[in-house]
Write an enzyme that holds these catalytic residues in place. Structure first.
Site, short mmCIF file in Angstrom:
data_model
loop_
_atom_site.label_atom_id
_atom_site.label_comp_id
_atom_site.label_asym_id
_atom_site.label_seq_id
_atom_site.Cartn_x
_atom_site.Cartn_y
_atom_site.Cartn_z
N MET A 89 0.76 -1.10 0.14
CA MET A 89 -0.07 0.07 0.08
C MET A 89 0.76 1.11 -0.06
O MET A 89 0.29 2.23 0.39
CB MET A 89 -0.85 0.04 1.47
CG MET A 89 -1.85 -1.20 1.26
SD MET A 89 -2.52 -1.60 -0.45
CE MET A 89 -3.79 -0.46 -0.57
N ARG A 90 2.08 1.35 -0.59
CA ARG A 90 2.84 2.48 -0.78
C ARG A 90 3.23 2.53 -1.99
O ARG A 90 3.26 1.60 -2.88
CB ARG A 90 4.16 2.46 -0.06
CG ARG A 90 4.07 1.84 1.56
CD ARG A 90 3.63 3.09 2.32
NE ARG A 90 4.56 4.08 2.36
CZ ARG A 90 4.40 5.41 2.69
NH1 ARG A 90 3.19 5.54 3.35
NH2 ARG A 90 5.38 6.38 2.86
N HIS A 108 -3.83 -5.32 -9.59
CA HIS A 108 -4.92 -4.42 -9.05
C HIS A 108 -6.18 -5.02 -9.42
O HIS A 108 -6.34 -5.57 -10.11
CB HIS A 108 -4.66 -2.95 -10.12
CG HIS A 108 -5.71 -2.07 -9.72
ND1 HIS A 108 -5.57 -1.24 -8.64
CD2 HIS A 108 -6.90 -1.54 -10.32
CE1 HIS A 108 -6.60 -0.44 -8.50
NE2 HIS A 108 -7.36 -0.87 -9.69
N GLU A 173 -7.24 -13.38 -8.76
CA GLU A 173 -5.93 -12.61 -8.63
C GLU A 173 -4.86 -13.74 -8.40
O GLU A 173 -3.90 -13.79 -8.74
CB GLU A 173 -5.97 -11.76 -7.31
CG GLU A 173 -6.73 -10.26 -7.58
CD GLU A 173 -6.71 -9.65 -6.38
OE1 GLU A 173 -5.47 -9.36 -5.68
OE2 GLU A 173 -7.89 -9.14 -5.95
C1 GRF Z 1 -5.99 -7.65 -2.92
O1 GRF Z 1 -7.30 -7.26 -3.42
C2 GRF Z 1 -5.04 -7.10 -4.21
O2 GRF Z 1 -5.49 -6.91 -5.43
C3 GRF Z 1 -4.81 -5.60 -3.65
O3 GRF Z 1 -4.70 -5.83 -1.87
C4 GRF Z 1 -5.73 -6.62 -1.88
C5 GRF Z 1 -5.05 -7.81 -0.61
O4 GRF Z 1 -4.23 -8.55 -1.01
N1 GRF Z 1 -3.47 -5.06 -3.86
P1 GRF Z 1 -3.62 -9.74 -0.10
O5 GRF Z 1 -4.62 -10.58 0.44
O6 GRF Z 1 -2.91 -9.06 0.82
O7 GRF Z 1 -2.52 -10.43 -1.19
#
Ligand code: GRF
Length: 203
Positions: A89-90, A108, A173
């Site tokens: 998340m950065r 994404h 994903e």
């Molecule tokens: C997922 O929806 C991914 O697409 C987004 O972060 C969410 C959590 O992913 N980037 P994870 O379970 O921590 O891999």
């Protein structure tokens, strides 16, 4: 090749990559797992899998550039060839991208270029789209704007909630990320401007 997986959250994408490597479905191995969040479930998953894992808490750095430089230093220390952002998340800055040109992937949970940014499963649901999905792309200087490698589509159902749609997307994903990483690892990807061509003989 050597993967450096960056995660901030629960790490289900990391887990799918761990499992795919263990099943020899990816021509790569995870050299390290890095997180900016000391509480990330991803770090526990890495520990359980016996992987090298480190936390660089971004709050301990005076600026974004210093944090990025520290992350790059650790990735280079572990001789990482491909950086895999998995729920990281950065925003990675220009110096980070320069250190790994066309060697940073991201996943994404939307069909880019639709719905960049955050809370995109809810945005898709609220918009009333009939189909949603997820995208694996190269990271470039923008946010969720790099050349697209693989996408998967899921239907949006009338009784869907943000949770049910997110779960359906997450399942895809976990399928397309290992596939995309393996394509890169086997040298199957060719970038021509914005377009990524997959060498048919290696698909
Ligand atoms: C997922 O929806 C991914 O697409 C987004 O972060 C969410 C959590 O992913 N980037 P994870 O379970 O921590 O891999």
């Amino acid at each position: 090749i050597r993967l450096g997986v960056l995660a901030s959250g629960g790490g289900t994408n990391l887990q799918s990559i761990i499992d795919a490597c263990a099943a020899n479905q990816i021509a790569a191995r995870i050299a390290c797992v890095l997180s900016n969040n000391p509480d990330a479930g991803a770090l526990q998953r890495a520990a359980r899998a016996g992987l090298v894992h480190e936390c660089l808490d971004h709050r301990q750095f005076s600026c974004r550039q210093d944090f990025d430089a520290a992350m790059v230093a650790r990735l280079q220390h572990h001789q990482v060839d491909l950086v895999v952002l998995a729920g990281f998340m950065r925003i990675v800055g220009p110096a980070f991208i320069e250190a790994f040109p066309q060697r940073i992937l991201n996943i994404h949970p939307a069909l880019l270029p639709a719905f960049p940014g955050l809370h995109v499963q809810k945005k898709a649901l609220d918009y009333g789209v009939r189909f949603a999905g997820c995208t694996v792309h190269f990271v470039d200087g923008g946010v969720d704007t790099g050349p697209i490698i693989v996408q998967a589509v899921v239907p949006v159902l009338d009784n869907d909630t943000e949770e049910s749609l997110s779960a359906r997307i997450l399942e895809q994903e976990h399928r397309i990320y290992p596939y995309a990483i393996d394509l890169f690892a086997r040298g199957a990807l060719e970038i021509a401007g914005r377009r990524v061509r997959i060498r048919a003989e290696l698909a």
